[in-house]
Structures are given as C-alpha cells and as structure tokens.
Design a protein around this motif. Structure first.
Motif, PDB file in Angstrom:
ATOM      1  N   TYR A  11       0.829  -1.210   0.000  1.00 14.68           N
ATOM      2  CA  TYR A  11       0.000   0.000   0.000  1.00 14.68           C
ATOM      3  C   TYR A  11       0.864   1.261   0.000  1.00 14.68           C
ATOM      4  N   SER A  12       1.937   1.263   0.780  1.00 15.19           N
ATOM      5  CA  SER A  12       2.818   2.431   0.805  1.00 15.19           C
ATOM      6  C   SER A  12       3.550   2.591  -0.521  1.00 15.19           C
ATOM      7  N   ILE A  13       3.888   1.466  -1.165  1.00 18.54           N
ATOM      8  CA  ILE A  13       4.556   1.531  -2.470  1.00 18.54           C
ATOM      9  C   ILE A  13       3.626   2.143  -3.512  1.00 18.54           C
ATOM     10  N   LYS A  50       3.723  11.364   5.699  1.00 21.40           N
ATOM     11  CA  LYS A  50       2.918  11.664   6.872  1.00 21.40           C
ATOM     12  C   LYS A  50       2.693  10.399   7.690  1.00 21.40           C
ATOM     13  N   ALA A  51       2.375   9.298   7.002  1.00 19.04           N
ATOM     14  CA  ALA A  51       2.194   8.008   7.689  1.00 19.04           C
ATOM     15  C   ALA A  51       3.497   7.538   8.315  1.00 19.04           C
ATOM     16  N   ASN A  52       4.609   7.766   7.617  1.00 21.55           N
ATOM     17  CA  ASN A  52       5.916   7.360   8.125  1.00 21.55           C
ATOM     18  C   ASN A  52       6.273   8.113   9.408  1.00 21.55           C
ATOM     19  N   CYS A  77      -1.465   3.998   5.349  1.00 19.10           N
ATOM     20  CA  CYS A  77      -1.288   3.988   3.890  1.00 19.10           C
ATOM     21  C   CYS A  77      -2.492   3.328   3.207  1.00 19.10           C
ATOM     22  N   LYS A  78      -2.985   2.256   3.799  1.00 20.76           N
ATOM     23  CA  LYS A  78      -4.165   1.584   3.252  1.00 20.76           C
ATOM     24  C   LYS A  78      -5.380   2.512   3.299  1.00 20.76           C
TER      25      LYS A  78
END
Length: 476
Positions: A159-161, A174-176, A215-216
């Motif tokens: 999802y992040s990719i 932001k998620a990271n 990310c999802k």
C-alpha cells in the motif's frame, strides 16, 4: 495523466528523512541506557534476520512502483522492457491498476508467508543457539511479535509503495512520521517502565501496523481505490499471470542488485572488524553513518520526484524529465558539499570534545565522503534508468560489487592497507566504470552533458531562491 511533484511532496519527503534520522538520535542513547549490551545485541540480531528475509520482496518493490506509475499515467499495458506510451492527458488505466493490486495481494501474501515460515523455523533455531542463556518468555514473546510484524509489513506493505507510485509522497511520509512517533513513544515508555526488550517488540509491531494501516486508509478512502476495486473486480484484460510475466524479467534483476548492495554494505563492516582494530572499526562505522545520513538528506528531492519522472517518461515529456532530474541532482550536489563541509569543520571537533578518545581523521572522512557521494550519484542515475523499465546496469553493479569485496579483502589481508585501504579501494574500483558510465547514459538520453545538467539545475535552483527572497521582501 501526468503525475506532478508538488512543493509539499518535496517538503514532507525531507521532513520524513529528518524525522527518521532525528528519531535515531533520540533513540540510541535511550537504548544504551536502559538495555544491557547483550540484550541490545540480541535485538539487533532480530533486526538483522528481519532485514534479510525482507530482501525476498526487494526485486518486486521497485518493479511494482514503476509499473503502477505507468498504469496511473495511462499506459495501455505493461511490457517486459519499456512501456506502452500514453499521451500526456490520458486518464489512468484503472483496469490495469486494479489488476496489479489483485496481483499484489496474492504475491505479497505468498512472500510474507514464506518469510514468516523461515523466521519461525530457521530463525528461531538460530536465536536458540546464540542466546540459549538469555531465553525467557519475554525473549520468545518479543521474537513472536517481530515475526508477526514482519508478516504484516510484507503482506500489506505494498500500500505504501502504491501510494508513492501514484504521486502521493505527502501522505506516505505523513504516515511514516506518525509511525516513527508511535515507535519512539511506546519504546521509550516501555523501557522506562522496565519492560526491557519486550517494549521494543511491542513498539515495532505497533509502528508497522500504524504505517501500513494509514497507507491503506489513504489509498482506499482518500484516493477512492475502494470504489475502483469494486468497479473493476471482474476485469479480465489483465490477469495475474500476465502481470507477473511482465514484472518478472526486471524483478529478479532488481532483486539481485538490491541483495548485492545490501551484502556489500554489510561485508565492508565485517571486513573492517576482521582486519582493523575495534577502535578503527568504530570510527569507520560512525563516519559512514554520518555521511550516508548527509547524502540521504541531500537526495531527498530526487526521491520525491521519481513518480513524476516516471510519469513524464510514459507521456514522452523528455524536457520535464530533464528539468526534474537537473534540479534534483544539483540540489543533491550542493547540499552534500555543504553538509560534508560543516561536519568536517565543526562536527569533527564537537565529536572530539564530547569524547576525547574518538578521533576522526579529517582526510579519511573527506575521501570516504567523496566515494559515497559518487556511488550515490551513479545509483541515482541507475534509478532514473529504471523508471524507463530497463535495467542495463544489473551485471556491472553485481560484478563491480563483488570485485570491490575481493580487492578490499586482498588489500587488507595481504598488503595491510588498513583504514585507507577500506576507503580508497571501493572508490578506485567503482571509478573504473560505474561512477561515470550510468551518469553518461542518462545525460545522453536527456541530450545534455554533466556540466550542462548541473548548470541547468543550478539556474533553476537559483531562480527558486530568487523568487522566494523577492516574496519575503515584499511581505516584510
């Protein structure tokens, strides 16, 4: 559809890098204070095992990123090499996007299951062998959490990719940042509360879960991929077998390059510990971390621009590719010089003041910085080439990586070259070919030269600075 890198994408990419590095600065003293060396060493064994098994998806990750960007930019289909071009204004190929997501769900589940089985069997046996005297319910619980975390990170890591591939660098970073904050908070609270290594397992699990879940959420609900998946769930134009067949030729090559780079980096540390004193090994490892951090920050603009460069390639907009690449390479060059110079003139004396027996040879540091910068430069060029779904550099990266190890071993074992040997030999070997070949290949494609590229990038950066200064003056 052309993916455009916005200013906030670049800014948040730098924020993500800074936060990752800053969290390490905060984290290391806490670990050293609250964990005994043997337990800390065991945690790093967990991390090393996890890092090795996560290499199982190393080939598919960059290939997936490239292919998803092509589909989002309107490519008609995937190819084993190159891409089915689109017009600049074409809409995303939603059927292909959904076909790739369905393939990823199946592929990454298989990779995650294989990695989990390896860790649960061979990994557990290895842990029991090296840490027999430390084993307790807490160690087993931490190892179990680490295995589960690795499964989650691999299974829904795509999802992040995909988020980066469609150009949403802002939300991915932001998620990271949120996940790093969760890791720091839970880890520090757990260590202070006396939960020892178990707190690291809980923090790692929570951090990975938050990262992937965010990310999802962004992908399904902000970008409305849930609606797309529902609409195209029965599409048959792009079956899993076809997508895998198109991805595999570059995936295995990318995997070999990644594994070779990973092993080469680990091997230099092992070589230094075998042939140098522990004092020299500590100096070498510390200097390498500092330089990698500086150059990693310097290349932040380029990593933020990769989706836009890929999209421009699909749209056959070579001028935009040259502009983005020139600006990011010039930025990396100047920031690297500034960062290295500041640390060499100010940082080294500060380190000496903090710990008088920790002396960094300034000349060795500068040569090492030059070597690592040139390596990062040609790897950026290789990354640019890979955006065109071609990997002509695979053999040379593997060959010269292995040659570097062999020559370094010979230099240390038979000629007693010491610290200078481990710094100079990689520079000399890579300069025979890789350090210039792939930069030249990119410049030839962009119809420019290294000087022309840097001049164009410098002019663009100076114009940006001039506009910002003018805006500040008018508002004051």
């Amino acid at each position: 559809m052309q993916i455009n890198a916005k200013t906030k994408d670049v800014v948040w990419n730098y924020l993500g890098i800074f936060f990752s590095l800053g969290s390490q600065v905060i984290w290391l003293p806490v670990l050293i204070h609250y964990l005994p060396p043997d337990i800390l060493g065991l945690w790093y064994v967990f991390v090393s095992i996890g890092g090795l098994v996560e290499l199982m998806d190393s080939g598919f990750t960059p290939t997936l990123s490239h292919c998803m960007t092509y589909a989002w930019s309107g490519a008609a289909d995937l190819k084993k090499h190159g891409v089915a071009f689109s017009s600049e204004k074409s809409e995303p190929n939603y059927a292909l996007v959904c076909g790739m997501l369905a393939t990823c769900r199946w592929l990454y589940f298989a990779i995650a299951m294989a990695a989990t089985l390896l860790m649960a069997t061979l990994g557990t046996v290895y842990i029991q062998r090296i840490a027999a005297e430390y084993l307790s319910w807490q160690i087993y619980a931490t190892w179990g959490l680490y295995i589960i975390s690795t499964f989650i990170n691999l299974y829904i890591g795509y999802y992040s990719i995909v988020l980066i591939a469609i150009g949403d660098v802002f939300r991915k970073n932001k998620a990271n940042i949120v996940s790093k904050g969760v890791f720091l908070l839970l880890g520090i609270v757990g260590l202070v509360s006396g939960f020892s290594i178990l707190s690291l397992g809980v923090a790692y699990f929570a951090s990975g879960f938050v990262m992937r879940s965010l990310c999802k959420h962004y992908l399904l609900h902000v970008h409305h991929f849930d609606d797309l998946l529902q609409e195209y769930r029965h599409q048959t134009a792009y079956p899993k077998r076809h997508i895998l067949a198109m991805m595999w030729p570059n995936a295995w090559r990318d995997g070999l390059v990644t594994v070779t780079s990973y092993l080469t980096g680990q091997a230099t540390v092992l070589l230094s510990s075998n042939f140098l004193t522990l004092y020299e090994t500590g100096i070498y490892s510390f200097s390498m971390q500092v330089i990698n951090a500086i150059i990693g920050i310097s290349c932040g603009m380029f990593s933020a621009y990769i989706p836009a460069i890929q999209s421009a390639y699909v749209s056959r907009n070579r001028e935009l590719m040259r502009t983005l690449y020139a600006k990011s390479m010039a930025c990396a060059f100047y920031l690297s010089i500034v960062g290295i110079t500041i640390f060499a003139t100010i940082g080294i004396p500060i380190v000496k003041w903090l710990r008088h027996d920790f002396t960094i040879d300034r000349a060795v540091f500068l040569v090492m910085a030059c070597s690592i910068y040139l390596m990062a430069r040609h790897r950026n060029s290789a990354c640019f080439i890979s955006t065109m779904n071609r990997l002509p550099y695979t053999f040379s990266f593997i060959f010269f990586g292995v040659l570097t190890l062999i020559c370094t071993y010979i230099g240390l074992a038979y000629f007693n070259l010491g610290l200078w040997g481990i710094v100079l030999i990689p520079l000399m070997v890579q300069s025979f070919y890789n350090n210039w070949k792939w930069n030249q290949a990119v410049n030839r494609y962009l119809q420019t030269t290294e000087y022309g590229l840097m001049k164009q990038g410098t002019d663009i950066l100076w114009e940006i600075i001039r506009r910002r200064l003018t805006k500040i003056k008018t508002t004051v």
